[in-house]
Design a protein around this motif. Structure first.
Motif, PDB file in Angstrom:
ATOM      1  N   GLN A 142       0.672  -1.280   0.047  1.00 36.44           N
ATOM      2  CA  GLN A 142      -0.008   0.160   0.016  1.00 36.44           C
ATOM      3  C   GLN A 142       0.826   1.154  -0.158  1.00 36.44           C
ATOM      4  O   GLN A 142       0.513   2.175  -0.726  1.00 36.44           O
ATOM      5  N   GLY A 143       1.816   1.262   0.807  1.00 37.42           N
ATOM      6  CA  GLY A 143       2.588   2.361   0.908  1.00 37.42           C
ATOM      7  C   GLY A 143       3.722   2.774  -0.162  1.00 37.42           C
ATOM      8  O   GLY A 143       4.057   3.669  -0.369  1.00 37.42           O
ATOM      9  N   ALA A 144       4.465   1.494  -0.844  1.00 47.23           N
ATOM     10  CA  ALA A 144       5.380   1.566  -1.508  1.00 47.23           C
ATOM     11  C   ALA A 144       5.314   1.167  -2.986  1.00 47.23           C
ATOM     12  O   ALA A 144       6.025   1.493  -3.702  1.00 47.23           O
ATOM     13  N   PHE A 145       4.232   0.387  -3.349  1.00 51.40           N
ATOM     14  CA  PHE A 145       4.050  -0.092  -4.643  1.00 51.40           C
ATOM     15  C   PHE A 145       2.935   0.575  -5.382  1.00 51.40           C
ATOM     16  O   PHE A 145       3.131   0.722  -6.413  1.00 51.40           O
ATOM     17  N   MET A 146       1.879   0.651  -4.847  1.00 53.92           N
ATOM     18  CA  MET A 146       0.575   1.048  -5.345  1.00 53.92           C
ATOM     19  C   MET A 146      -0.093   2.329  -4.613  1.00 53.92           C
ATOM     20  O   MET A 146      -1.116   2.383  -4.564  1.00 53.92           O
ATOM     21  N   GLN A 147       0.898   3.144  -4.002  1.00 50.55           N
ATOM     22  CA  GLN A 147       0.408   4.036  -3.278  1.00 50.55           C
ATOM     23  C   GLN A 147      -0.535   5.276  -4.049  1.00 50.55           C
ATOM     24  O   GLN A 147      -1.156   6.185  -3.474  1.00 50.55           O
ATOM     25  N   ASP A 148      -0.466   5.379  -5.366  1.00 55.19           N
ATOM     26  CA  ASP A 148      -1.182   6.007  -6.259  1.00 55.19           C
ATOM     27  C   ASP A 148      -2.452   5.510  -6.536  1.00 55.19           C
ATOM     28  O   ASP A 148      -3.174   5.968  -7.605  1.00 55.19           O
ATOM     29  N   ALA A 149      -3.137   4.775  -5.839  1.00 49.07           N
ATOM     30  CA  ALA A 149      -4.517   4.089  -6.332  1.00 49.07           C
ATOM     31  C   ALA A 149      -5.174   4.222  -4.663  1.00 49.07           C
ATOM     32  O   ALA A 149      -4.911   4.547  -3.594  1.00 49.07           O
ATOM     33  N   SER A 150      -6.488   4.022  -4.915  1.00 48.20           N
ATOM     34  CA  SER A 150      -7.473   4.052  -3.806  1.00 48.20           C
ATOM     35  C   SER A 150      -7.167   2.871  -3.023  1.00 48.20           C
ATOM     36  O   SER A 150      -6.658   1.702  -3.624  1.00 48.20           O
ATOM     37  N   ASP A 152      -9.452   0.537  -2.063  1.00 52.53           N
ATOM     38  CA  ASP A 152     -10.154  -0.653  -2.792  1.00 52.53           C
ATOM     39  C   ASP A 152      -9.492  -1.363  -3.598  1.00 52.53           C
ATOM     40  O   ASP A 152      -9.415  -2.418  -4.002  1.00 52.53           O
ATOM     41  N   ALA A 153      -8.784  -0.259  -4.656  1.00 50.99           N
ATOM     42  CA  ALA A 153      -8.037  -0.829  -5.598  1.00 50.99           C
ATOM     43  C   ALA A 153      -6.864  -1.693  -5.012  1.00 50.99           C
ATOM     44  O   ALA A 153      -6.379  -2.749  -5.610  1.00 50.99           O
ATOM     45  N   GLN A 154      -6.052  -1.139  -4.247  1.00 50.91           N
ATOM     46  CA  GLN A 154      -4.883  -1.666  -3.656  1.00 50.91           C
ATOM     47  C   GLN A 154      -5.345  -3.090  -2.976  1.00 50.91           C
ATOM     48  O   GLN A 154      -4.515  -3.862  -3.293  1.00 50.91           O
ATOM     49  N   ARG A 155      -6.533  -3.047  -2.339  1.00 48.74           N
ATOM     50  CA  ARG A 155      -6.794  -4.417  -1.729  1.00 48.74           C
ATOM     51  C   ARG A 155      -7.152  -5.434  -2.728  1.00 48.74           C
ATOM     52  O   ARG A 155      -6.926  -6.592  -2.696  1.00 48.74           O
TER      53      ARG A 155
END
Length: 240
Positions: A142-150, A152-155
């Motif tokens: 969440q914090g370092a790989f896909m931080q530019d998404a919501s 919900d999208a991250q999960r």
């Protein structure tokens, strides 16, 4: 028309390329997105090595009798690319690294990541028991790989990731055949990629190893989900 073989990063399967592959195919290109050994549903990850993954890419290209191929690797997939490319040299047009490792000779991924990542991966592998796999914690994702998404999208994406066979992180390849290749290379760098911290262990060391200037693209380490159109455009720029 370009022929792309897209190699995933760790924890991902070929499904993760779908947004980018859709853009590239719509522009008239041929795209292959293999899921590597140990990372598909139902695969047994025990004993899977980096060499097994490179073998799978070579097998795909030879089985499909592909030529003038652009071999493109993301993140850990740079290790796989470097292992496969020398064996496919007559079939290659170019190699492209997207926010990917370009290892030194005899350097494993465990050598190439910051020490706190290496410690995390060892602990994860030990906790997995006989499976000997590494699962990325959600907080890191969440914090370092896909931080530019919501969230919900991250999960949603995180729930699809597979445990990574530790053998693919510890094998230290012979890089001399790759650096002896007479095949042009390009490097695409996502400008908001913080999966590796800037500085000694940052992504910017890798274009230098190839002797190229990075082509910048917007988005995070997972821009294949968050900025697929711009990423596809960057890949097409990389192949000239």
């Amino acid at each position: 028309m370009e022929t792309f073989v897209l190699i995933t990063g760790a924890w991902h399967g070929g499904w993760s390329w779908r947004p980018v592959a859709t853009k590239l195919r719509a522009a008239g290109h041929r795209v292959y997105t293999p899921t590597l050994p140990g990372l598909d549903l139902g695969d047994d990850p025990r004993g899977v090595t980096l060499t097994d993954c490179a073998d799978a890419v070579v097998d795909l290209v030879e089985r499909e009798d592909l030529t003038d191929v652009t071999l493109l690797g993301h993140s850990w997939g740079g290790f796989v690319l470097c292992g496969a490319a020398p064996r496919l040299a007559p079939r290659l047009r170019r190699t492209v690294f997207w926010s990917a490792f370009v290892p030194h000779d005899g350097e494993s991924l465990m050598d190439a990541v910051p020490p706190h990542y290496a410690d995390l991966f060892r602990a994860q592998a030990a906790a997995s028991g006989e499976a000997n796999t590494v699962s990325l914690p959600f907080e890191v994702w969440q914090g370092a790989f896909m931080q530019d998404a919501s969230e919900d999208a991250q999960r949603a994406v995180f729930g699809l990731l597979a445990p990574q066979p530790m053998g693919t992180f510890t094998e230290a390849p012979n890089q001399k055949p790759f650096f002896d290749l007479d095949v042009p290379s390009s490097y695409v760098l996502s400008v908001d990629d913080i999966a590796l911290p800037p500085g000694e262990y940052g992504w910017t060391r890798f274009p230098e190893r190839l002797g190229v200037t990075a082509i910048e693209a917007p988005g995070s380490h997972e821009a294949n989900f968050t900025r697929p159109g711009e990423l596809a455009d960057a890949f097409l720029k990389a192949v000239g």
